[in-house]
Design a protein around this motif. Structure first.
Motif, mmCIF file in Angstrom:
data_model
loop_
_atom_site.group_PDB
_atom_site.id
_atom_site.type_symbol
_atom_site.label_atom_id
_atom_site.label_comp_id
_atom_site.label_asym_id
_atom_site.label_seq_id
_atom_site.Cartn_x
_atom_site.Cartn_y
_atom_site.Cartn_z
ATOM 1 N N ILE A 1 0.867 -1.184 0.000
ATOM 2 C CA ILE A 1 0.000 0.000 0.000
ATOM 3 C C ILE A 1 0.902 1.232 0.000
ATOM 4 O O ILE A 1 1.900 1.266 0.719
ATOM 5 C CB ILE A 1 -0.887 -0.007 1.267
ATOM 6 C CG1 ILE A 1 -1.774 -1.255 1.269
ATOM 7 C CG2 ILE A 1 -1.726 1.256 1.363
ATOM 8 C CD1 ILE A 1 -2.446 -1.544 2.586
ATOM 9 N N THR A 2 0.549 2.215 -0.815
ATOM 10 C CA THR A 2 1.405 3.404 -0.923
ATOM 11 C C THR A 2 0.610 4.589 -1.433
ATOM 12 O O THR A 2 -0.554 4.435 -1.849
ATOM 13 C CB THR A 2 2.585 3.120 -1.885
ATOM 14 O OG1 THR A 2 3.486 4.233 -1.875
ATOM 15 C CG2 THR A 2 2.106 2.915 -3.311
ATOM 16 N N ASP A 3 1.256 5.757 -1.442
ATOM 17 C CA ASP A 3 0.691 6.912 -2.146
ATOM 18 C C ASP A 3 1.654 7.346 -3.264
ATOM 19 O O ASP A 3 1.526 8.435 -3.804
ATOM 20 C CB ASP A 3 0.398 8.068 -1.183
ATOM 21 C CG ASP A 3 1.584 8.404 -0.279
ATOM 22 O OD1 ASP A 3 2.654 7.771 -0.404
ATOM 23 O OD2 ASP A 3 1.435 9.305 0.570
ATOM 24 N N ASP A 4 2.587 6.487 -3.604
ATOM 25 C CA ASP A 4 3.578 6.778 -4.646
ATOM 26 C C ASP A 4 3.197 6.002 -5.917
ATOM 27 O O ASP A 4 3.478 4.813 -6.051
ATOM 28 C CB ASP A 4 4.965 6.339 -4.130
ATOM 29 C CG ASP A 4 6.082 6.665 -5.114
ATOM 30 O OD1 ASP A 4 5.786 6.989 -6.272
ATOM 31 O OD2 ASP A 4 7.256 6.584 -4.697
ATOM 32 N N GLY A 5 2.538 6.719 -6.827
ATOM 33 C CA GLY A 5 2.003 6.071 -8.031
ATOM 34 C C GLY A 5 3.079 5.495 -8.937
ATOM 35 O O GLY A 5 2.904 4.433 -9.528
ATOM 36 N N ARG A 6 4.212 6.177 -9.025
ATOM 37 C CA ARG A 6 5.274 5.684 -9.915
ATOM 38 C C ARG A 6 5.852 4.380 -9.369
ATOM 39 O O ARG A 6 6.113 3.433 -10.096
ATOM 40 C CB ARG A 6 6.373 6.742 -10.036
ATOM 41 C CG ARG A 6 7.381 6.394 -11.100
ATOM 42 C CD ARG A 6 8.343 7.512 -11.364
ATOM 43 N NE ARG A 6 7.673 8.763 -11.683
ATOM 44 C CZ ARG A 6 8.271 9.946 -11.687
ATOM 45 N NH1 ARG A 6 9.539 10.051 -11.397
ATOM 46 N NH2 ARG A 6 7.602 11.043 -12.000
ATOM 47 N N TRP A 7 6.021 4.329 -8.062
ATOM 48 C CA TRP A 7 6.574 3.132 -7.408
ATOM 49 C C TRP A 7 5.623 1.954 -7.633
ATOM 50 O O TRP A 7 6.055 0.866 -8.004
ATOM 51 C CB TRP A 7 6.752 3.434 -5.920
ATOM 52 C CG TRP A 7 7.386 2.380 -5.089
ATOM 53 C CD1 TRP A 7 8.730 2.123 -4.989
ATOM 54 C CD2 TRP A 7 6.742 1.453 -4.221
ATOM 55 N NE1 TRP A 7 8.939 1.095 -4.111
ATOM 56 C CE2 TRP A 7 7.738 0.667 -3.621
ATOM 57 C CE3 TRP A 7 5.403 1.222 -3.888
ATOM 58 C CZ2 TRP A 7 7.456 -0.351 -2.710
ATOM 59 C CZ3 TRP A 7 5.108 0.217 -2.986
ATOM 60 C CH2 TRP A 7 6.131 -0.560 -2.411
ATOM 61 N N SER A 8 4.336 2.168 -7.435
ATOM 62 C CA SER A 8 3.412 1.037 -7.586
ATOM 63 C C SER A 8 3.336 0.592 -9.049
ATOM 64 O O SER A 8 3.240 -0.602 -9.332
ATOM 65 C CB SER A 8 2.027 1.328 -7.011
ATOM 66 O OG SER A 8 1.472 2.450 -7.583
ATOM 67 N N PHE A 9 3.439 1.541 -9.981
ATOM 68 C CA PHE A 9 3.426 1.154 -11.398
ATOM 69 C C PHE A 9 4.601 0.211 -11.708
ATOM 70 O O PHE A 9 4.454 -0.776 -12.414
ATOM 71 C CB PHE A 9 3.506 2.403 -12.289
ATOM 72 C CG PHE A 9 3.657 2.074 -13.745
ATOM 73 C CD1 PHE A 9 2.562 1.677 -14.498
ATOM 74 C CD2 PHE A 9 4.905 2.124 -14.355
ATOM 75 C CE1 PHE A 9 2.703 1.332 -15.836
ATOM 76 C CE2 PHE A 9 5.055 1.783 -15.696
ATOM 77 C CZ PHE A 9 3.953 1.389 -16.431
ATOM 78 N N ASN A 10 5.757 0.513 -11.128
ATOM 79 C CA ASN A 10 6.936 -0.324 -11.396
ATOM 80 C C ASN A 10 6.804 -1.729 -10.817
ATOM 81 O O ASN A 10 7.529 -2.637 -11.209
ATOM 82 C CB ASN A 10 8.201 0.341 -10.850
ATOM 83 C CG ASN A 10 8.639 1.477 -11.741
ATOM 84 O OD1 ASN A 10 8.352 1.487 -12.935
ATOM 85 N ND2 ASN A 10 9.302 2.453 -11.161
ATOM 86 N N ILE A 11 5.914 -1.906 -9.860
ATOM 87 C CA ILE A 11 5.705 -3.245 -9.298
ATOM 88 C C ILE A 11 4.644 -4.012 -10.086
ATOM 89 O O ILE A 11 4.772 -5.205 -10.326
ATOM 90 C CB ILE A 11 5.305 -3.121 -7.808
ATOM 91 C CG1 ILE A 11 6.490 -2.539 -7.026
ATOM 92 C CG2 ILE A 11 4.881 -4.475 -7.227
ATOM 93 C CD1 ILE A 11 6.137 -2.106 -5.634
ATOM 94 N N THR A 12 3.622 -3.291 -10.526
ATOM 95 C CA THR A 12 2.518 -4.002 -11.202
ATOM 96 C C THR A 12 2.750 -4.150 -12.708
ATOM 97 O O THR A 12 2.193 -5.065 -13.319
ATOM 98 C CB THR A 12 1.170 -3.267 -10.976
ATOM 99 O OG1 THR A 12 1.345 -1.895 -11.325
ATOM 100 C CG2 THR A 12 0.721 -3.376 -9.538
ATOM 101 N N SER A 13 3.568 -3.293 -13.298
ATOM 102 C CA SER A 13 3.758 -3.383 -14.743
ATOM 103 C C SER A 13 4.399 -4.722 -15.123
ATOM 104 O O SER A 13 5.464 -5.063 -14.588
ATOM 105 C CB SER A 13 4.657 -2.245 -15.218
ATOM 106 O OG SER A 13 5.099 -2.531 -16.521
ATOM 107 N N PRO A 14 3.779 -5.487 -16.045
ATOM 108 C CA PRO A 14 4.369 -6.778 -16.424
ATOM 109 C C PRO A 14 5.764 -6.634 -17.028
ATOM 110 O O PRO A 14 6.583 -7.530 -16.936
ATOM 111 C CB PRO A 14 3.382 -7.353 -17.443
ATOM 112 C CG PRO A 14 2.430 -6.271 -17.777
ATOM 113 C CD PRO A 14 2.530 -5.189 -16.738
#
Ligand code: URA
Length: 229
Positions: free
Chosen positions: A110-123
């Protein structure tokens, strides 16, 4: 980040209040009044609100052990949101990194850092997620090769990315995938004629679940950085 978001992240103002102040001309960026709420500002820009410089709060990064019958949403729906378990300021600013189904348990970031979460979910980033899977029927060893090669899921144009299947016992396996398609694990086992009866996420990248069900903690700096190399 957008100017309205910057104002929210550096004050106690709501989004509506931030927008009103921007439109009234109360915000200066690098010496100029900016009244466009979608103007982009960088963290090292000088943003002044009614004479005072604003500094955005640092991003927050958490992990949680999701209980069954909770949902990965900021609001309660058919099941309660897992945010009911997290006593934290401004939960509405946080989002969940890759959803789990209501009946799936285990590791959620869980985060409020959109770029960080994108780097985890992006295939494309190939971040491995490990699931412990309980199956209705015995696993056939041929599934190892099928999943390693990639399989065609109904309605998906492309094969699944190579996945690693580790057999624990005849009805229990570990599956490592780097994607997060809708109901992916359940659909992968359905496509080989089996059924998932229990699903638990044990790790994401270097981060392994180490808190009890319903508990959470902040990630360490090393974990935050290792997840976004
Ligand atoms: N795959 C699923 O099918 N469900 C989940 O919750 C996560 C991955």
């Amino acid at each position: 980040m957008r100017l309205d978001k910057f104002i929210c992240k550096s004050t106690a103002l709501t989004k509506a209040q931030a927008i009103a102040h921007i439109e009234e001309g109360d915000i200066k960026v690098n010496g100029n009044v900016i009244s466009d709420i979608s103007a982009q500002v960088h963290e090292n820009n000088e943003v002044i609100f009614l004479g005072k410089q604003l500094f955005p709060r640092p991003f927050r990064y958490l992990l949680m052990n999701k209980p069954a019958q909770t949902i990965c949403s900021n609001i309660d729906e058919v099941y309660p949101s897992l945010f009911n378990y997290i006593d934290i300021e401004r939960p509405q600013e946080l989002h969940i990194v890759g959803r789990l189904d209501a009946d799936t348990t285990g590791l959620v970031l869980i985060t409020d850092d959109g770029r960080w979460s994108f780097n985890i979910t992006s295939p494309n980033k190939l971040c491995p997620k490990v699931y412990r899977v309980h199956l209705r029927k015995s696993i056939d060893i041929s599934a190892k090769i099928l999943f390693a090669k990639g399989i065609k899921l109904q309605g998906e144009p492309q094969l699944t990315a190579p996945a690693i299947l580790t057999i624990v016992d005849d009805k229990q396996v570990l599956l490592t995938i780097t994607e997060g398609k809708f109901h992916q694990v359940k659909r992968m086992f359905a496509s080989i004629g089996n059924k998932v009866v229990g699903l638990h996420r044990e790790s994401i990248g270097c981060v392994t679940l180490d808190v009890d069900e319903g508990q959470w903690r902040y990630l360490t700096v090393d974990e935050i950085n290792d997840l976004n190399p």
